[in-house]
Motif scaffolding. Structure first.
Motif, PDB file in Angstrom:
ATOM      1  N   GLU A 165      60.485  96.363 -28.099  1.00 45.17           N
ATOM      2  CA  GLU A 165      59.242  96.324 -27.157  1.00 45.17           C
ATOM      3  C   GLU A 165      59.917  96.997 -25.912  1.00 45.17           C
ATOM      4  O   GLU A 165      58.846  97.558 -25.136  1.00 45.17           O
ATOM      5  CB  GLU A 165      58.700  94.900 -27.265  1.00 45.17           C
ATOM      6  CG  GLU A 165      57.834  94.528 -28.251  1.00 45.17           C
ATOM      7  CD  GLU A 165      57.588  93.075 -28.226  1.00 45.17           C
ATOM      8  OE1 GLU A 165      57.821  92.300 -27.260  1.00 45.17           O
ATOM      9  OE2 GLU A 165      56.856  92.707 -29.340  1.00 45.17           O
ATOM     10  N   GLU A 166      60.886  96.416 -25.209  1.00 41.18           N
ATOM     11  CA  GLU A 166      61.299  97.026 -24.020  1.00 41.18           C
ATOM     12  C   GLU A 166      61.430  98.491 -24.158  1.00 41.18           C
ATOM     13  O   GLU A 166      61.300  99.087 -23.168  1.00 41.18           O
ATOM     14  CB  GLU A 166      62.502  96.412 -23.669  1.00 41.18           C
ATOM     15  CG  GLU A 166      62.690  94.889 -23.327  1.00 41.18           C
ATOM     16  CD  GLU A 166      64.125  94.246 -23.523  1.00 41.18           C
ATOM     17  OE1 GLU A 166      63.899  93.012 -23.480  1.00 41.18           O
ATOM     18  OE2 GLU A 166      65.095  94.968 -23.387  1.00 41.18           O
ATOM     19  N   ARG A 216      64.463  87.711 -32.954  1.00 42.03           N
ATOM     20  CA  ARG A 216      63.302  87.928 -31.788  1.00 42.03           C
ATOM     21  C   ARG A 216      64.194  88.870 -30.911  1.00 42.03           C
ATOM     22  O   ARG A 216      63.216  89.621 -30.328  1.00 42.03           O
ATOM     23  CB  ARG A 216      63.420  86.624 -31.052  1.00 42.03           C
ATOM     24  CG  ARG A 216      62.121  85.792 -31.420  1.00 42.03           C
ATOM     25  CD  ARG A 216      61.652  84.816 -30.301  1.00 42.03           C
ATOM     26  NE  ARG A 216      62.859  83.850 -29.794  1.00 42.03           N
ATOM     27  CZ  ARG A 216      63.214  82.944 -30.443  1.00 42.03           C
ATOM     28  NH1 ARG A 216      62.781  82.519 -31.685  1.00 42.03           N
ATOM     29  NH2 ARG A 216      64.420  82.205 -30.019  1.00 42.03           N
ATOM     30  N   LYS A 217      65.676  88.762 -30.687  1.00 45.13           N
ATOM     31  CA  LYS A 217      66.109  89.882 -29.779  1.00 45.13           C
ATOM     32  C   LYS A 217      65.932  91.304 -30.325  1.00 45.13           C
ATOM     33  O   LYS A 217      65.670  92.110 -29.279  1.00 45.13           O
ATOM     34  CB  LYS A 217      67.570  89.602 -29.773  1.00 45.13           C
ATOM     35  CG  LYS A 217      68.516  89.886 -28.378  1.00 45.13           C
ATOM     36  CD  LYS A 217      69.714  89.013 -28.837  1.00 45.13           C
ATOM     37  CE  LYS A 217      70.773  89.329 -27.805  1.00 45.13           C
ATOM     38  NZ  LYS A 217      72.065  88.618 -28.057  1.00 45.13           N
ATOM     39  N   GLU A 229      62.425  92.115 -29.157  1.00 47.38           N
ATOM     40  CA  GLU A 229      62.360  92.176 -27.733  1.00 47.38           C
ATOM     41  C   GLU A 229      62.893  93.553 -27.260  1.00 47.38           C
ATOM     42  O   GLU A 229      62.183  94.386 -26.534  1.00 47.38           O
ATOM     43  CB  GLU A 229      62.947  91.133 -27.089  1.00 47.38           C
ATOM     44  CG  GLU A 229      62.051  90.007 -26.936  1.00 47.38           C
ATOM     45  CD  GLU A 229      63.019  88.610 -26.556  1.00 47.38           C
ATOM     46  OE1 GLU A 229      62.305  87.581 -26.814  1.00 47.38           O
ATOM     47  OE2 GLU A 229      64.046  88.857 -26.071  1.00 47.38           O
TER      48      GLU A 229
END
Ligand code: IMP
Length: 199
Positions: A112-113, A105-106, A109
Motif C-alpha cells: 500500500e505504501e 500485514r507488513k 502495508e
C-alpha cells in the motif's frame, strides 16, 4: 563423484526436530537423519544475502563441526513489487514471537505504501549439501503466484494464507496439504537435489 549413498547418515543443519520426517520423506527414505540440534552444534549467523548463500553457509558450518555430510535449507517469500522482500528476511519479518499475521500485514502495508498493484510473488527453497572435506552442492526450487488479501485458509504455515499459486483459485493456506506438497518450492528443490546427488 559427489553422491548421497543409501543408508548413510546425514546431518540436517537445523535445530527443529519437526523437519526430520519431512526431510526423510522428501529424500525418499533410506537415510539416517540426525539434526544439528541433537549433536549440540551451534547455529551459525545467517550473514549471506541470498537463499543459496545462507543454505551453503549452514550446510558447510554443520559439515565442518560434525565431520559428516550435512544438508541445510533456506527459504522464503519474495514479492515482485517489493524488490524481492521479505526474501531471506521472511522469518525475521514475523518477529521474535513468530507472528505471521503480523508479517502478512507488513507485506500488505508495504504494498500500500508503495502504491503497488503488482501482486506477483514467489516462494524459494534453497537446499545445500556439504561434505566435510569441502565440496558443496546447492539447488533452488521456486513456485510462482500472486498475493491475496485478506489472508485465506487455516492450513499450512508462515505466509501460506496470502499466497495463491498460478493456475489455482485457492491459497496455500486453503489447499489440501498434499496438493501444496506436490507443487511446492521445497518439493521442486528436493527433486533437483535427488537428480543431482542420488543414483
Ligand atoms: P528459514 O527457516 O530461515 O528458511 O525461514 C523460512 C521462512 O519463510 C519461514 O519462516 C516462513 O515464514 C517462510 N516460508 C518458507 N516456506 C514457506 C511455505 O511453504 N509457506 C509459507 N511460508 C514459507
Amino acid at each position: 563423484m559427489l553422491k548421497l549413498v543409501k543408508g548413510m547418515r546425514i546431518v540436517a543443519a537445523t535445530h527443529n526436530p519437526g523437519k526430520v520426517p519431512e526431510i526423510a520423506a522428501l529424500l525418499g527414505g533410506d537415510y539416517e537423519i540426525v539434526t544439528a540440534g541433537q549433536l549440540n552444534l551451534p547455529e551459525p549467523e545467517e550473514t549471506e544475502s541470498t537463499f543459496s548463500g545462507n543454505a551453503m553457509l549452514k550446510a558447510r558450518h554443520a559439515a565442518r563441526l560434525s565431520g559428516e555430510v550435512s544438508l541445510a535449507d533456506d527459504s522464503g517469500l519474495s514479492v515482485a513489487a517489493l524488490d524481492g522482500a521479505p526474501g531471506i528476511f521472511s522469518a525475521r519479518w514475523a518477529g521474535p514471537k513468530k507472528d505471521f499475521a503480523l508479517a502478512m500485514r507488513k507485506v500488505e502495508e508495504r504494498l500500500e505504501e508503495a502504491g503497488a498493484t503488482d501482486r506477483r510473488a514467489w516462494f524459494t527453497s534453497a537446499l545445500a549439501v556439504a561434505w566435510p572435506d569441502g565440496p558443496c552442492v546447492v539447488v533452488e526450487g521456486e513456485v510462482h503466484g500472486e498475493l491475496a488479501f485478506p489472508p485465506r485458509g487455516e492450513r499450512g504455515f508462515g505466509y501460506d494464507p496470502i499466497f495463491r499459486p498460478d493456475g489455482f483459485d485457492q491459497t496455500f493456506g486453503e489447499m489440501e496439504p498434499h496438493a501444496k506438497d506436490a507443487m511446492s518450492h521445497r518439493a521442486r528443490a528436493f527433486e533437483k537435489l535427488k537428480a543431482a546427488l542420488i543414483d
